[in-house]
Enzyme design. Sequence first.
Site, PDB file in Angstrom:
ATOM      1  N   HIS A 189       0.106   8.847  14.226  1.00  0.00           N
ATOM      2  CA  HIS A 189       1.187   9.683  13.705  1.00  0.00           C
ATOM      3  C   HIS A 189       0.633  10.839  12.874  1.00  0.00           C
ATOM      4  O   HIS A 189       1.148  11.959  12.919  1.00  0.00           O
ATOM      5  CB  HIS A 189       2.131   8.849  12.829  1.00  0.00           C
ATOM      6  CG  HIS A 189       3.037   7.942  13.605  1.00  0.00           C
ATOM      7  ND1 HIS A 189       3.627   8.318  14.780  1.00  0.00           N
ATOM      8  CD2 HIS A 189       3.456   6.670  13.362  1.00  0.00           C
ATOM      9  CE1 HIS A 189       4.377   7.329  15.233  1.00  0.00           C
ATOM     10  NE2 HIS A 189       4.282   6.322  14.387  1.00  0.00           N
ATOM     11  N   CYS A 485      -1.646  17.550  29.855  1.00  0.00           N
ATOM     12  CA  CYS A 485      -0.554  17.541  28.880  1.00  0.00           C
ATOM     13  C   CYS A 485      -0.860  16.634  27.702  1.00  0.00           C
ATOM     14  O   CYS A 485      -0.044  16.484  26.798  1.00  0.00           O
ATOM     15  CB  CYS A 485       0.765  17.132  29.525  1.00  0.00           C
ATOM     16  SG  CYS A 485       0.782  15.457  30.179  1.00  0.00           S
TER      17      CYS A 485
END
Length: 553
Positions: A189, A485
């Site tokens: 995160h 990606c």
Amino acid sequence: MSERRTLRGLGVSPGSTAGPVRRMAGLIRLPDPTVVPPDDRAAELEKAEHALRETSDTLTALAAKAAEPTAREILEAQSLIAADPGLRDSVEENTGAGMDAAHAIAAACAHHRRALLAAGGYFAERAADLDDIGNRAVAAALGLPMPGVPDPGHPFVLVAEDLSPADTATLDPEAVLALVTEKGGPTSHTAILARARGLPAVVACPGAAMLDDGEAVAVDGALGEIRTGVGQDEAAAIRQRAARERDRLRASGGPGRTADGHPVKLLLNIGSAADLESGFSAEGVGLFRTEFLFLDRREAPGLDEQIAAYEAVFRALPGGRVIVRTLDAGTDKPLPFLNLPEEINPALGIRGLRVDRLRPGVLDTQLDAIVAAARSTGVRPWVMAPMVTTAAEAAAFARKAGARGITDVGAMVEVPAAALQASRLLAELGFLSIGTNDLSQYTCAADRQHGDLADLLDPWQPALLRLVAECAAAGERAGKPVGVCGEAAADPLLAVVLVGLGVTSLSMSAPSIPAVRESLARHTLEECRAAAGAALEAGDPAEARRSARSGSD
């Protein structure tokens, strides 16, 4: 001035800055445990439940204030975990056994944390969330202030053992110059939100424990280096140069291309239409993560709800490419409405396209919604499936999408088997998109959330680059596009290598685009190829970086 030395970790968000260190406070220290008499246990349960509700409400309030959609989604998910009935039941069991509220919460969170780590995959990613939830709830039960980012009243470099999603999502980018953590990895995160905010960040840096409050350091988020012994004048000069560079890059625009004009599409990774409100110019969307519409739902979103979500994105980019990834979920990203059986190793089980084997209606509805949204907006969508492993799976997905009139059909390359058979996949599909985050995990057999294995997840691992090269070569032979990606695309130097390997598009978070555009514009295609060749011959990530840098000069 203190002694000069250089600490090294993993650079996960590029940029340079300098300033004084401020360390995050550690976990709340529990008092010595006591056995609560039976007559008082109901009161302890009530106190514990109140602490969990307060934690959930606080996280919900933080989510409402979060500027970035990614941060908001993470905080909302945390709030739901804090309110989970299973966690509450564990707390009740602990208070019934005589634990006080604080210890009951801590023990319940520790129990669930162990279960999440044992499950692996998406479950393991939630373990850090439980650490933060437990710390907050214990503080509430003890009547202490909720933990959070320090506020010394001046800009600073935030140093911590690790950062919770709530801490990262709510920090003030005007005050926090950079992030440095002892733990974490390229897909944590901290890394994701640092890139979304454009903050330099270095994770998996064991030496961070040696940094003292107030000590001035220089941080390079691209190289993963922290230099100590920095004077005030030097720190100010570094910040000024970084600010000028940010302003210059942000003012840049135009399509991605090398110095000699070779085109490379620069695209965005998004979770919803809100992610398009960034102010950074891009040529479309390379990864529309549709699972954010599904996660933490007790019932599947209906056809009309899905159509509205996809229409919002298509309308925002009427002339740009939008690549929609179908639901990337399953037992490693649990969705209650799927009602999938439990698995011993969810990361290697029914996830991504494999969900269609057991619950085909979910993909059918999603494809119908994408087609309806495209028809109403006049957009020609590109659609790709996650976790495609074989040519047979690729062909089946292409037939299902093609039957609905979708002509641009592709697949994510996330496992080595897909990369090694890229030519066979492209015989069935129109394009490939490489998800370097998962491809790193499966190539090196290293869990994405395992802080002690962060070096194996480094996108500069030569083995990973070789798999990217296999895919790009297959695309060139077939005359079909192959993009990246994964967040590897956001590294300005690695972007040069990826283009040199033959990648045709790069998709990333919005703040990363200007630096990548600038980096490509400084190198010819031949220089990109030289950098790629040098990186492929390297023995480890550090050598690959050095070789690529010298090879592209």
